[in-house]
Design a protein around this motif. Structure first.
Motif, PDB file in Angstrom:
ATOM      1  N   SER A 210       0.517  -1.431   0.152  1.00  0.00           N
ATOM      2  CA  SER A 210      -0.624  -0.099  -0.542  1.00  0.00           C
ATOM      3  C   SER A 210       0.733   1.143  -0.063  1.00  0.00           C
ATOM      4  O   SER A 210       2.418   1.064   0.487  1.00  0.00           O
ATOM      5  N   ALA A 211       0.080   2.639   0.141  1.00  0.00           N
ATOM      6  CA  ALA A 211       0.790   3.853  -0.436  1.00  0.00           C
ATOM      7  C   ALA A 211       1.741   4.291   1.436  1.00  0.00           C
ATOM      8  O   ALA A 211       2.919   3.758   1.360  1.00  0.00           O
ATOM      9  N   THR A 216       6.834   4.005   4.762  1.00  0.00           N
ATOM     10  CA  THR A 216       7.620   3.689   5.292  1.00  0.00           C
ATOM     11  C   THR A 216       9.037   2.831   5.346  1.00  0.00           C
ATOM     12  O   THR A 216       9.565   2.624   5.771  1.00  0.00           O
ATOM     13  N   HIS A 217       8.700   1.971   3.798  1.00  0.00           N
ATOM     14  CA  HIS A 217       9.586   1.139   3.714  1.00  0.00           C
ATOM     15  C   HIS A 217      10.985   2.182   3.262  1.00  0.00           C
ATOM     16  O   HIS A 217      12.077   2.145   3.460  1.00  0.00           O
ATOM     17  N   ASN A 241       4.916   6.224  -5.313  1.00  0.00           N
ATOM     18  CA  ASN A 241       3.982   6.184  -6.983  1.00  0.00           C
ATOM     19  C   ASN A 241       4.808   6.458  -7.696  1.00  0.00           C
ATOM     20  O   ASN A 241       4.272   5.282  -8.944  1.00  0.00           O
ATOM     21  N   TRP A 242       5.518   6.745  -7.990  1.00  0.00           N
ATOM     22  CA  TRP A 242       6.049   6.795  -9.654  1.00  0.00           C
ATOM     23  C   TRP A 242       7.285   5.601  -9.168  1.00  0.00           C
ATOM     24  O   TRP A 242       7.739   5.613 -10.315  1.00  0.00           O
ATOM     25  N   LEU A 243       7.528   4.923  -8.732  1.00  0.00           N
ATOM     26  CA  LEU A 243       8.578   4.054  -8.517  1.00  0.00           C
ATOM     27  C   LEU A 243       7.485   2.931  -7.957  1.00  0.00           C
ATOM     28  O   LEU A 243       7.918   1.744  -8.452  1.00  0.00           O
ATOM     29  N   GLY A 244       6.391   2.781  -8.104  1.00  0.00           N
ATOM     30  CA  GLY A 244       5.499   1.901  -8.983  1.00  0.00           C
ATOM     31  C   GLY A 244       4.705   1.245  -6.932  1.00  0.00           C
ATOM     32  O   GLY A 244       4.878  -0.117  -7.182  1.00  0.00           O
ATOM     33  N   ARG A 245       5.760   1.629  -6.299  1.00  0.00           N
ATOM     34  CA  ARG A 245       5.263   0.841  -4.925  1.00  0.00           C
ATOM     35  C   ARG A 245       6.322  -0.334  -5.432  1.00  0.00           C
ATOM     36  O   ARG A 245       5.839  -1.541  -4.041  1.00  0.00           O
ATOM     37  N   ASN A 246       7.124  -0.072  -5.540  1.00  0.00           N
ATOM     38  CA  ASN A 246       7.974  -1.708  -6.117  1.00  0.00           C
ATOM     39  C   ASN A 246       9.118  -1.513  -5.490  1.00  0.00           C
ATOM     40  O   ASN A 246       9.977  -0.856  -5.191  1.00  0.00           O
ATOM     41  N   GLU A 276       1.686  11.505 -11.992  1.00  0.00           N
ATOM     42  CA  GLU A 276       0.780  11.792 -10.544  1.00  0.00           C
ATOM     43  C   GLU A 276      -0.054  10.562 -10.424  1.00  0.00           C
ATOM     44  O   GLU A 276      -1.452  10.563  -9.544  1.00  0.00           O
ATOM     45  N   GLU A 277       0.283   9.512 -10.529  1.00  0.00           N
ATOM     46  CA  GLU A 277      -0.357   8.184 -10.523  1.00  0.00           C
ATOM     47  C   GLU A 277       0.123   6.913 -10.292  1.00  0.00           C
ATOM     48  O   GLU A 277       1.688   7.190 -10.468  1.00  0.00           O
ATOM     49  N   VAL A 278       0.368   5.944  -9.451  1.00  0.00           N
ATOM     50  CA  VAL A 278       1.414   4.610  -9.498  1.00  0.00           C
ATOM     51  C   VAL A 278       1.913   4.166 -11.018  1.00  0.00           C
ATOM     52  O   VAL A 278       1.284   3.828 -11.673  1.00  0.00           O
ATOM     53  N   ALA A 279       3.007   4.231 -10.646  1.00  0.00           N
ATOM     54  CA  ALA A 279       3.194   3.900 -12.364  1.00  0.00           C
ATOM     55  C   ALA A 279       3.540   2.614 -13.000  1.00  0.00           C
ATOM     56  O   ALA A 279       3.350   1.826 -11.591  1.00  0.00           O
ATOM     57  N   SER A 280       2.500   1.921 -13.774  1.00  0.00           N
ATOM     58  CA  SER A 280       2.986   1.271 -14.784  1.00  0.00           C
ATOM     59  C   SER A 280       4.562  -0.412 -13.876  1.00  0.00           C
ATOM     60  O   SER A 280       5.336   0.541 -14.199  1.00  0.00           O
TER      61      SER A 280
END
Length: 398
Positions: A210-211, A216-217, A241-246, A276-280
């Motif tokens: 999650s965001a 936190t990570h 989000n730019w990093l896709g939460r990866n 401005e959204e979660v990247a693919s």
């Protein structure tokens, strides 16, 4: 050197054991195609559980052994931590276990069976290796009468590019195992959705953090590296989000942040930041490769040389395999250097490279034939005697 006891699906003995160096997979990150999981279509009636990493591990160690089907698949795009999840499950499994990579073992059923037998023999289980007449298929069936766990990572490499189905021979092997009443389990790890009908399967789709979890990570890594002031708290949602939460992309980003400010790193993909959204996943893969290239470019020459040498190992390796490249030279500093940049990780007594860094390192090695040959010669000097001992125990050599 012939394969004295090993039988193929046709009942014929294979040709000579190929001890030559095989080229490694050097595919660039996929750009929006199904390997990065942009297309998800389940067959009718197939249940898919959307789980986070912790919940997935809990299910695989709790519900699955007692009441789940023989086969389970963990799916999700690259960098989410699927391989780490598999290692956690294997470490906690009560019974013989082995983990292999389809990329490294080969994608046909016989190659996978051979790597399973060698891995189990190395771990102390001779159930497959000691099968009558060297029949590894019968040995695997016997193994599944025990509380055994077999993990096949990188299973996407076994799938047809267009249909997502494995070979008929591999499907038939899975059906044979499913027809048994033992307690053995097979776990497939894949970036793609494998179509395995009619074999019963439980699917887990690994969800990105999650965001809040991703932030936190990031905050923990920034604190660990002394970089807390490099990313303002109000910017961290945009960054993850730019990093896709990866998780892996976040680690690669923090490694670069040691040397370059956020504003400069954003120039790698300014269009992606502007979304401005979660990247693919496809865009994240390109961004992550850019980060890793920057980090490799800042390594000391001897550290980069060591990493390139380690890239020739086809599976996780012990510390003695690292020493094979450095002789009597103390290697602790170099190991710390690579680990602190998230290029090298350790699980138990085994080390492995960041897969993006490994792919780039092999590409660099390939551009210099002498370096390529020298690196493979050193890794062969370490592993070949051990491999031949294992092969002889699996009755492949007279």
């Amino acid at each position: 050197r012939h394969w004295a006891g090993f039988m193929t699906a046709s009942g014929q003995k294979p040709m000579a054991l190929d001890m030559s160096i095989r080229p490694h997979c050097d595919r660039p990150p996929h750009a929006g195609r199904c390997p990065h999981y942009d297309r998800l279509t389940e067959p009718p009636g197939v249940r898919v559980m959307e789980l986070g990493k912790t919940a997935a591990v809990d299910w695989l160690l709790g519900t699955w052994p007692s009441s789940g089907p023989m086969l389970a698949v963990v799916e999700g795009f690259s960098g989410l931590g699927k391989s780490d999840l598999a290692r956690q499950v294997q470490r906690a499994w009560h019974g013989p276990s082995v983990s292999i990579s389809a990329t490294e073992a080969g994608t046909d059923a016989d190659s996978l069976l051979l790597d399973m037998a060698l891995g189990l023999e190395e771990a102390g289980s001779g159930t497959m290796a000691n099968s009558a007449n060297g029949d590894l298929r019968a040995g695997l069936a016997n193994l599944f009468n025990e509380n055994a766990l077999v993990i096949i990572d990188d299973f996407e490499d076994c799938l047809d590019e267009d249909t997502g189905t494995p070979s008929t021979d591999l499907v038939n092997l899975l059906r044979t195992l499913d027809g048994r009443h033992g307690c053995g389990r097979l776990l497939l790890i894949s970036t793609r959705e494998p179509l395995l009908s009619p074999v019963p399967v439980e699917r887990i789709r690994l969800s990105p953090p999650s965001a809040g979890e991703a932030e936190t990570h990031l905050a923990e890594l920034l604190a660990l590296e002394g970089l807390v002031n490099e990313v303002a708290p109000e910017s961290r949602t945009d960054v993850v989000n730019w990093l896709g939460r990866n998780p892996r992309a976040i680690r690669s980003f923090v490694a670069c942040l040691r040397y370059e400010p956020l504003e400069q790193l954003m120039e790698l993909r300014p269009d992606q930041w502007a979304l401005e959204e979660v990247a693919s996943p496809a865009l994240v893969a390109q961004l992550e490769e850019g980060f890793v290239k920057k980090t490799l470019g800042r390594l000391a020459r001897e550290d980069l040389g060591l990493l390139q040498g380690l890239a020739t190992y086809r599976r996780p390796f012990p510390i003695d395999a690292i020493r094979a490249f450095r002789g009597q030279v103390a290697i602790e500093r170099q190991i710390d250097s690579l680990r602190s940049r998230f290029l090298l990780s350790r699980s138990g007594s085994r080390y492995s490279l960041n897969p993006v860094a490994r792919r780039i390192a092999l590409r660099q090695l390939r551009s210099g034939p002498r370096s390529w040959i020298r690196a493979h010669s050193r890794s062969a000097d370490y592993y070949l005697p051990r491999a031949l001992q294992g092969v002889s125990r699996v009755q492949l050599l007279p």
